[in-house]
Scaffold this motif. Structure first.
Motif, PDB file in Angstrom:
ATOM      1  N   GLU A  86      17.379 -38.032 -11.770  1.00 31.48           N
ATOM      2  CA  GLU A  86      16.494 -38.215 -12.920  1.00 31.48           C
ATOM      3  C   GLU A  86      16.517 -39.653 -13.434  1.00 31.48           C
ATOM      4  OE1 GLU A  86      15.441 -35.522 -16.798  1.00 31.48           O
ATOM      5  OE2 GLU A  86      17.555 -35.944 -16.430  1.00 31.48           O
ATOM      6  N   GLY A  87      17.686 -40.282 -13.402  1.00 25.89           N
ATOM      7  CA  GLY A  87      17.805 -41.643 -13.905  1.00 25.89           C
ATOM      8  C   GLY A  87      17.357 -42.714 -12.929  1.00 25.89           C
ATOM      9  N   SER A  88      16.818 -42.305 -11.763  1.00 24.38           N
ATOM     10  CA  SER A  88      16.465 -43.272 -10.718  1.00 24.38           C
ATOM     11  C   SER A  88      14.984 -43.607 -10.657  1.00 24.38           C
ATOM     12  CB  SER A  88      16.904 -42.736  -9.348  1.00 24.38           C
ATOM     13  OG  SER A  88      18.308 -42.580  -9.302  1.00 24.38           O
ATOM     14  N   ILE A  89      14.178 -42.992 -11.526  1.00 26.32           N
ATOM     15  CA  ILE A  89      12.739 -43.256 -11.481  1.00 26.32           C
ATOM     16  C   ILE A  89      12.439 -44.738 -11.733  1.00 26.32           C
ATOM     17  CG2 ILE A  89      10.564 -42.845 -12.694  1.00 26.32           C
ATOM     18  CD1 ILE A  89      11.217 -40.624 -10.787  1.00 26.32           C
ATOM     19  N   GLY A  90      13.168 -45.360 -12.660  1.00 28.55           N
ATOM     20  CA  GLY A  90      12.978 -46.786 -12.909  1.00 28.55           C
ATOM     21  C   GLY A  90      13.307 -47.620 -11.681  1.00 28.55           C
ATOM     22  N   TYR A  91      14.389 -47.264 -10.983  1.00 28.27           N
ATOM     23  CA  TYR A  91      14.770 -47.965  -9.761  1.00 28.27           C
ATOM     24  C   TYR A  91      13.634 -47.909  -8.745  1.00 28.27           C
ATOM     25  CZ  TYR A  91      16.921 -48.844  -5.235  1.00 28.27           C
ATOM     26  OH  TYR A  91      17.182 -49.332  -3.973  1.00 28.27           O
ATOM     27  N   TRP A  92      13.049 -46.715  -8.563  1.00 27.22           N
ATOM     28  CA  TRP A  92      11.992 -46.560  -7.563  1.00 27.22           C
ATOM     29  C   TRP A  92      10.712 -47.278  -7.981  1.00 27.22           C
ATOM     30  CZ3 TRP A  92      12.504 -45.245  -2.689  1.00 27.22           C
ATOM     31  CH2 TRP A  92      13.687 -44.606  -2.309  1.00 27.22           C
ATOM     32  N   THR A  93      10.422 -47.305  -9.256  1.00 23.69           N
ATOM     33  CA  THR A  93       9.254 -48.049  -9.722  1.00 23.69           C
ATOM     34  C   THR A  93       9.393 -49.526  -9.373  1.00 23.69           C
ATOM     35  OG1 THR A  93       8.941 -46.500 -11.556  1.00 23.69           O
ATOM     36  CG2 THR A  93       7.864 -48.643 -11.739  1.00 23.69           C
ATOM     37  N   HIS A  94      10.561 -50.093  -9.661  1.00 21.81           N
ATOM     38  CA  HIS A  94      10.791 -51.513  -9.352  1.00 21.81           C
ATOM     39  C   HIS A  94      10.804 -51.754  -7.850  1.00 21.81           C
ATOM     40  CE1 HIS A  94      11.367 -53.063 -13.383  1.00 21.81           C
ATOM     41  NE2 HIS A  94      12.161 -52.040 -13.676  1.00 21.81           N
ATOM     42  N   ARG A  95      11.340 -50.809  -7.094  1.00 23.03           N
ATOM     43  CA  ARG A  95      11.381 -50.973  -5.634  1.00 23.03           C
ATOM     44  C   ARG A  95       9.963 -50.987  -5.060  1.00 23.03           C
ATOM     45  NH1 ARG A  95      15.229 -50.853  -1.757  1.00 23.03           N
ATOM     46  NH2 ARG A  95      14.609 -50.216   0.344  1.00 23.03           N
ATOM     47  N   PHE A  96       9.112 -50.101  -5.545  1.00 26.64           N
ATOM     48  CA  PHE A  96       7.739 -50.078  -5.048  1.00 26.64           C
ATOM     49  C   PHE A  96       7.006 -51.369  -5.390  1.00 26.64           C
ATOM     50  CE2 PHE A  96       7.679 -45.147  -5.280  1.00 26.64           C
ATOM     51  CZ  PHE A  96       8.380 -45.084  -4.090  1.00 26.64           C
ATOM     52  N   LYS A  99       8.374 -54.030  -3.019  1.00 26.25           N
ATOM     53  CA  LYS A  99       7.977 -53.835  -1.616  1.00 26.25           C
ATOM     54  C   LYS A  99       6.461 -53.780  -1.426  1.00 26.25           C
ATOM     55  CE  LYS A  99      12.262 -53.281  -0.121  1.00 26.25           C
ATOM     56  NZ  LYS A  99      12.921 -54.233   0.810  1.00 26.25           N
ATOM     57  N   GLY A 100       5.713 -53.898  -2.519  1.00 22.41           N
ATOM     58  CA  GLY A 100       4.265 -53.866  -2.412  1.00 22.41           C
ATOM     59  C   GLY A 100       3.706 -52.501  -2.063  1.00 22.41           C
ATOM     60  N   VAL A 101       4.375 -51.450  -2.511  1.00 25.16           N
ATOM     61  CA  VAL A 101       3.941 -50.083  -2.231  1.00 25.16           C
ATOM     62  C   VAL A 101       2.929 -49.644  -3.288  1.00 25.16           C
ATOM     63  CG1 VAL A 101       4.685 -47.670  -2.038  1.00 25.16           C
ATOM     64  CG2 VAL A 101       6.127 -49.516  -1.118  1.00 25.16           C
ATOM     65  N   GLU A 102       1.786 -49.163  -2.841  1.00 31.40           N
ATOM     66  CA  GLU A 102       0.759 -48.671  -3.763  1.00 31.40           C
ATOM     67  C   GLU A 102       1.292 -47.448  -4.514  1.00 31.40           C
ATOM     68  OE1 GLU A 102      -3.794 -46.783  -3.614  1.00 31.40           O
ATOM     69  OE2 GLU A 102      -2.837 -47.554  -1.788  1.00 31.40           O
ATOM     70  N   HIS A 103       1.260 -47.498  -5.845  1.00 30.37           N
ATOM     71  CA  HIS A 103       1.786 -46.383  -6.632  1.00 30.37           C
ATOM     72  C   HIS A 103       0.986 -46.224  -7.916  1.00 30.37           C
ATOM     73  CE1 HIS A 103       3.864 -49.929  -8.193  1.00 30.37           C
ATOM     74  NE2 HIS A 103       4.040 -49.269  -9.327  1.00 30.37           N
ATOM     75  N   GLU A 104       1.165 -45.078  -8.557  1.00 29.37           N
ATOM     76  CA  GLU A 104       0.420 -44.735  -9.766  1.00 29.37           C
ATOM     77  C   GLU A 104       1.356 -44.752 -10.971  1.00 29.37           C
ATOM     78  OE1 GLU A 104      -1.554 -41.018  -9.032  1.00 29.37           O
ATOM     79  OE2 GLU A 104      -2.378 -41.713  -7.107  1.00 29.37           O
TER      80      GLU A 104
END
Length: 310
Positions: A86-96, A99-104
Motif C-alpha cells: 500500500e505504501g509503494s504507490i508513490g514509488y511506482w508513480t515516480h518510477r513510471f 522510465k517514461g511509462v505512460e500512466h494515468e
C-alpha cells in the motif's frame, strides 16, 4: 476446490527484446520460462512471474516483431492488475515518470489506490496498493527494492456487454463469489486466494468488440489443482452451462483446456502441476531455451529464427 483464482494471463506483444526489457527491467518481474509457442515454434512464449512462477503471478506473452496493434473492446480483458504494498504507490508513480511509462492519475477502486499504466505495446496494466503484502516474499533479482516489489496479480478486469452469464461461470465452476459492486463494476473473489484472487466484471453497452493484436490479452487461465479437479470443472461446464472445452493439452508446466465463456473472453483451466521447475532448477529458471519433446529434434532450426533477447 483446493485452489481457485487466476493461474496466468497470456497476451500478445511486439518485439521480444523490448518485451523482456520492460517486464524484467521496468516492472522487475522474473523471466521464469523461455520457450516457444507450441503451435507456432518460430515465435517465443515468454513467462514472467515471481521466483518460482507460482500460480497467480504468471504473465505470459507471444511476441511478434510486426504485430498489428489490438483494440480493447467488449469480450476482452480491459486491464491486468498487480499487487504492491500500500505504501509503494508513490514509488511506482515516480518510477513510471523516471522510465517514461505512460500512466494515468491515481484513483480509488473499491477503496483501493490504483495506478493504471501501459506497456510499450499499449497493454493496459495497473498496480494496486494492498495493505500487508509487504510481509510476503518478493523477487529481488532487479533494482526494485523488495519493500516495493510486485507481489503477483491482484485482478483482471473483463469488459462485457452483459456480466451475469460470465459471473455464472466464475461462481459455479471456477470458485469465485460476488463480494462487491461499484458503479458498472462487479467484483468477484476466489475465497482467501492472495495472488490472482479477484475478477472485476465491467458491464458496458454499445462498445465495439475487441480486436486481437499487440497489447491485447489472448486469454485468462484459471487454476485447477490437478487433472482430476480440472476434469470435474470440465464436466460441470458441460452439464450446467452447455459449454464444451477443448481436449486437454500438455503445456509441459501445466495441463490445459480452453473454452469461450458467454461474454466472449477466451478462458483456460490450467493445472497447478507440474510447475516451472519441471525441466530446470529454480535457480536457473528462464536462462535456457526450453522446448517440448516433439520439437527438440528441430532445435537448431528454431534457434536460428528466434530473435536475440539481450
Amino acid at each position: 476446490m483446493s485452489a481457485s483464482g487466476i493461474h496466468h494471463v497470456t497476451a500478445i506483444a511486439g518485439p521480444a527484446r523490448r518485451n523482456v526489457e520492460f517486464y524484467t527491467k521496468v516492472l522487475g518481474l522474473r523471466l521464469v520460462k523461455k520457450t516457444v509457442n507450441f503451435d507456432d515454434p518460430g515465435t517465443y512464449h515468454l513467462y514472467y512471474g515471481d521466483e518460482t512462477g507460482s500460480p497467480g503471478t504468471i504473465l505470459t506473452f507471444f511476441p511478434w516483431d510486426h504485430v498489428a496493434k489490438g483494440r480493447v473492446g467488449v469480450g476482452e480483458t480491459q486491464e491486468t492488475v498487480f499487487r504492491v504494498p500500500e505504501g509503494s504507490i508513490g514509488y511506482w508513480t515516480h518510477r513510471f515518470i523516471d522510465k517514461g511509462v505512460e500512466h494515468e492519475p491515481l484513483v480509488k477502486r473499491f477503496g483501493e489506490p490504483i495506478l493504471s499504466f501501459r506497456d510499450p505495446d499499449g497493454m493496459r496494466l495497473a498496480v494496486v496498493g494492498v495493505p500487508g503484502v509487504e510481509t510476503e516474499a518478493a523477487w529481488t533479482g532487479s533494482d526494485i527494492p523488495a519493500e516495493h516489489a510486485i507481489r503477483g496479480f491482484h485482478s483482471v478486469n473483463l469488459l462485457l456487454a452483459k456480466a451475469a452469464p460470465t459471473a455464472a461461470i466464475l461462481t459455479d465452476v471456477l470458485g469465485f463469489t460476488e463480494v462487491a459492486r461499484e458503479g458498472s463494476l462487479i467484483r468477484l473473489k476466489a475465497g482467501d486466494t492472495r495472488n490472482g484472487g479477484i475478477v472485476d466484471l465491467h458491464e458496458v453497452g454499445g462498445f465495439l468488440a475487441g480486436r486481437a493484436g499487440g497489447g491485447s490479452v489472448h486469454h485468462i487461465a484459471f487454476r485447477a489443482a490437478d487433472d482430476a479437479e480440472e476434469a470435474a470443472m470440465v464436466e460441470k461446464l458441460a452439464q450446467n452451462h452447455g459449454i464444451r472445452t477443448t481436449e486437454q493439452k500438455d503445456r509441459n508446466y501445466f495441463r490445459s483446456v480452453y473454452f469461450r465463456e458467454p461474454g466472449g473472453v477466451l478462458f483456460e483451466i490450467a493445472t497447478d502441476i507440474p510447475g516451472f521447475a519441471a525441466d530446470e532448477p529454480v535457480a536457473k529458471l528462464g536462462e535456457a531455451l526450453k522446448l517440448p519433446g516433439f520439437l527438440e529434434a528441430h532445435r537448431e532450426r528454431i534457434e536460428g529464427v528466434l530473435p536475440e533477447l539481450v
